[in-house]
Design an enzyme around this catalytic site. Structure first.
Site, PDB file in Angstrom:
ATOM      1  CG  ASN A 626      -1.895   1.090   1.302  1.00 15.11           C
ATOM      2  OD1 ASN A 626      -1.652   2.216   0.723  1.00 15.11           O
ATOM      3  ND2 ASN A 626      -3.286   0.916   1.665  1.00 15.11           N
ATOM      4  CE  LYS A 628      -4.099   8.431   1.522  1.00 16.84           C
ATOM      5  NZ  LYS A 628      -5.586   8.572   0.882  1.00 16.84           N
ATOM      6  CD  GLU A 700      10.975  -2.544  13.514  1.00 17.71           C
ATOM      7  OE1 GLU A 700      10.755  -3.459  12.717  1.00 17.71           O
ATOM      8  OE2 GLU A 700      11.481  -2.437  14.676  1.00 17.71           O
TER       9      GLU A 700
END
Ligand code: MOS
Length: 736
Positions: A626, A628, A700
């Site tokens: 994704n 976004k 991360e």
């Protein structure tokens, strides 16, 4: 079919979050709720001699004050207190267990009252007498007592000999102070007393099943007696991986009162939880004049508590990135009178790679080489620690695309050579690296004949977008519009999930969904074949796909049976399947994500003000599910990198062994005015080895390397190397 995977799908839980419909641990209301407030120790080490709760108990509305003397029974073995992600070595902290004080801020009493304000007031009346003992909270004062832990990878060659023979040598010590997570949502638990000793626990946690098992262990409960829920979380960052003490205290309160109890920690009290350990990082790099790295030594000395050994890999990253025939790693722990240190976004890498990438910049300066060029000359296509190739590694492309977007070729290498009006301009860069982990996880799909599917698992969405990516993957795998998918998470009674952390949730969850969707497809084909004159009568499973609400032949799209017809003819109104993913986690390849961070700083030298005006982070993390939510993750990591470089530091008064800035007024984090342009680039990285969908996870990687890129930019701007974070104006203006 990939209609949704890889697109910038808006968060499916976005509306619930912005309208307040999404409820957090302290927002679940039940009748008869009592409220707790914690009394903390004000000394870092010693013993409680006396606790006088009489004045608190006299306050109207106070129900009880629990201490180690009068609390309900709790387990007495370390085994029972060990949660899924507890350090292997040590004795987990037990709140309100006995008279021992192990750190300042330790909970030593729980006031229970009809109202939170009453509990808080009564807590101020609890009188404690201590027998204090000598303490140590200063890593530097205690570094010689640090001991070596097994963590690091084995040495290669002879690093000391190669260092002595090198043409150019760089040796320096870097320092990262203790940092606290400071998630927006306070740690909280609402424990609902269901009667008969049964409990429903709304807890702020990254792992409901971890907390469920932990509470069963600590309170000797049957599995069916405790249900833990955490549907939403206002930030985890690793602070919620292990169960925190408030869930134990809230449960103690509920058991003592036989009544529902809510306990919310204050911002100040959250500085009594785990933290990113202060770490001294010692780097020794030896190179040939042409810029080949021949010796790499990395020693880390990190903080842990007196009672547990928390250690992460700080030192092993260099040999994943750079060719060096000779390498040596040492990881040491210093025991201080503080809580056990904890995972915080990319634990080990954030700190270790800051030091490594600062040292590489200093080596580039010594070699008179461009910092990107040095990294390309040393580039390693193999994990040298294990001597294996990567499943994929598009780090060269990260350097190239990042440098292009940043305009790196216009950099004048000379420090103090670039200016913008009265400000010095500095350009710096650094490499980022993290692990691409994947874990066993199960999911359940309930498909109803109206073409709606509910996907569920016990996993938590810690704000990263797990609800959304699971909906995307399910919609594609089942051939349904995403509006027809609902996702249920954060309930310990749902199918098995690991804690959400380590950037492993995207790969783990997506493959759990795909795996169980395959079972649904099997069942639908079985039903579709039974439809009268079925156009799929002879079809094999491999020949059909689910698309547009139909089971469709891959060869001939006109041969299809709708899901509704298949289920109606089979007289089935629901298909329920549950299955766990499986991964090939063999040791034939290294699995990592990579990044190249480029930073621009502008510095007013007279005022000592540093602004990070631009960051470009080029990330290679396999297939991006994704765009976004992925971009949000990287931006969040970069912002934290800015904080790490310039702002964040938990400050101790070592005389008293206490934190001086236990609040977010004085513990500085980046605010809007500190954050300027951040550009995120996702480098295309097909990976057919790591897992079927080629997913690596990227929660991360966005923070790793950013602080070094900024520190290197500060050096380029000023000619001044500040190696102890954060780079504050006093350090920038101090004499060299
Ligand atoms: Mo992350 S530090 O694994 O929550």
């Amino acid at each position: 079919m990939t209609t949704y995977i890889g697109t910038a799908t808006p968060r499916v839980d976005g509306r619930a979050k912005v309208t307040g419909a999404a409820k957090y641990a302290a927002e679940f209301n039940v009748d008869g709720l009592a409220f707790g407030y914690v009394v903390e120790a004000t000394i870092p080490k010693g013993r409680i001699v006396r606790i006088d709760t009489s004045a608190a108990l006299r306050v109207e509305g106070v129900l009880d004050v629990l201490t180690h003397r009068n609390r309900p029974r709790m387990a007495d073995t370390d085994e029972a207190w060990k949660d899924d992600v507890a350090p292997e070595t040590g004795s987990p902290f037990r709140p309100l267990y006995d008279d021992k004080i192990k750190f300042s801020g330790q909970p030593i009493a729980l006031v229970l009252a009809e109202e939170w304000e009453i509990a808080r007031y009564a807590a101020s009346l609890v009188r404690i007498e201590y027998a204090a003992e000598p303490h140590v909270t200063d890593l530097y004062a205690h570094r010689d007592a640090a001991f070596v832990v097994e963590k690091p990878v084995k040495p290669r060659g002879d690093a000391a000999k190669a260092y002595a023979a090198a043409d150019v040598r760089h040796e320096a010590e870097y320092f990262i102070p203790t940092e606290h997570h400071n998630p927006m949502e306070l740690f909280a638990s609402t424990v609902v007393w269901d009667g008969g000793g049964k409990l429903t626990v709304y807890d702020k946690t990254q792992g409901v099943q971890n907390v469920q098992r932990y509470l069963c262990g600590v309170f000797n409960k049957e599995s069916d007696d405790v249900r833990v829920l955490s549907p939403f979380m206002g930030g985890g960052f690793g602070a919620g991986l292990r169960p925190q003490y408030q869930v134990v205290l809230a449960t103690l309160g509920a058991l003592a009162l036989e009544r529902s109890v809510r306990l919310v920690l204050t911002r100040q009290q959250m500085y009594g939880l785990g933290f990113r350990p202060a770490t001294i990082e010692k780097l020794k790099l030896g190179a040939k004049a042409g810029g080949t790295l021949d010796s790499l030594s990395h020693e880390a000395i990190a903080v842990t508590s007196q009672f547990e050994e928390f250690a992460r890999n700080d030192t092993g990253w260099g040999a994943l990135l750079y060719k060096s025939a000779n390498a040596n790693y040492v990881h040491k722990l210093a025991r201080l009178d503080v809580p056990t240190s904890a995972d915080m976004r990319a634990p080990g890498a954030t700190t270790g790679v800051y030091a490594l990438e600062s040292a590489m910049d200093e080596l580039a300066v010594a070699l008179k080489l461009d910092p990107v060029e040095l990294r390309l000359r040393c580039y390693s296509d193999r994990d040298q620690n294990e001597d294996v190739p990567y499943t994929s590694k598009q780090l060269r492309e990260c350097y190239r695309q990042g440098a292009d977007a940043f305009g790196w070729d216009k950099r004048n290498p000379e420090p103090r050579s670039m200016r913008d009006g009265s400000e010095l301009v500095g350009w710096g860069m650094a490499t980022g690296i993290w692990e691409a982990l994947q874990m066993p996880m199960a999911a359940r799909i309930v498909l109803t004949a109206n073409g709606h599917a509910e996907v569920s698992s016990a996993a938590s969405d810690i704000g990263t977008g797990t609800y959304t990516i699971m909906a995307q993957v399910a919609a594609d795998a089942l051939g349904l519009p995403i509006e027809n998918i609902s996702v249920k998470l954060g309930d310990s009674t749902l199918p098995q999930s690991p804690v959400e952390g380590g950037s492993w949730m995207a790969a783990s969850a997506a493959h759990a969904v795909v795996t169980v969707a395959e079972e649904v497809r099997k069942e639908l084909l079985r039903l579709a074949k039974k439809v009268p004159d079925s156009p799929l009568a002879g079809a094999k499973l491999a020949d059909v796909v689910l698309t547009d609400g139909r089971i469709t032949s891959k060869k001939d799209a006109s041969r299809a049976v709708s899901i509704a017809d298949a289920m109606r003819h089979g007289a089935v109104d629901r298909i329920v399947k549950e299955k766990a993913n499986t991964f090939k986690n063999d040791s034939s390849h290294a699995r990592n994500t990579h990044a190249a961070a480029f930073a621009e700083v502008k510095i007013d030298e007279q005022l000592g003000i540093i602004r990070v005006t631009r960051v470009v982070d080029a990330v290679a993390a396999g297939r991006v599910l994704n765009l976004k939510t992925a971009r949000s993750q990287i931006i969040g990591g970069v912002v934290w990198g800015i904080g790490m470089a310039l702002h964040e530091e938990t400050a101790y008064d070592h005389k008293f062994g206490r934190i001086m800035n236990a609040n977010i007024a004085e513990y500085h984090v980046p605010v809007n005015a500190d954050v300027h342009d951040i550009e995120v680039i996702f480098v295309d990285e097909p990976d057919e080895i790591i897992n079927p969908l080629g997913i690596k996870g990227l929660g991360e990687i966005g923070i790793v390397g950013v602080a070094a890129a900024i520190a290197n930019a500060v050096y380029h701007a000023t000619g001044k190397r500040v190696r102890d974070l954060p780079i504050t104006l006093d350090k920038l203006t101090r004499a060299a």
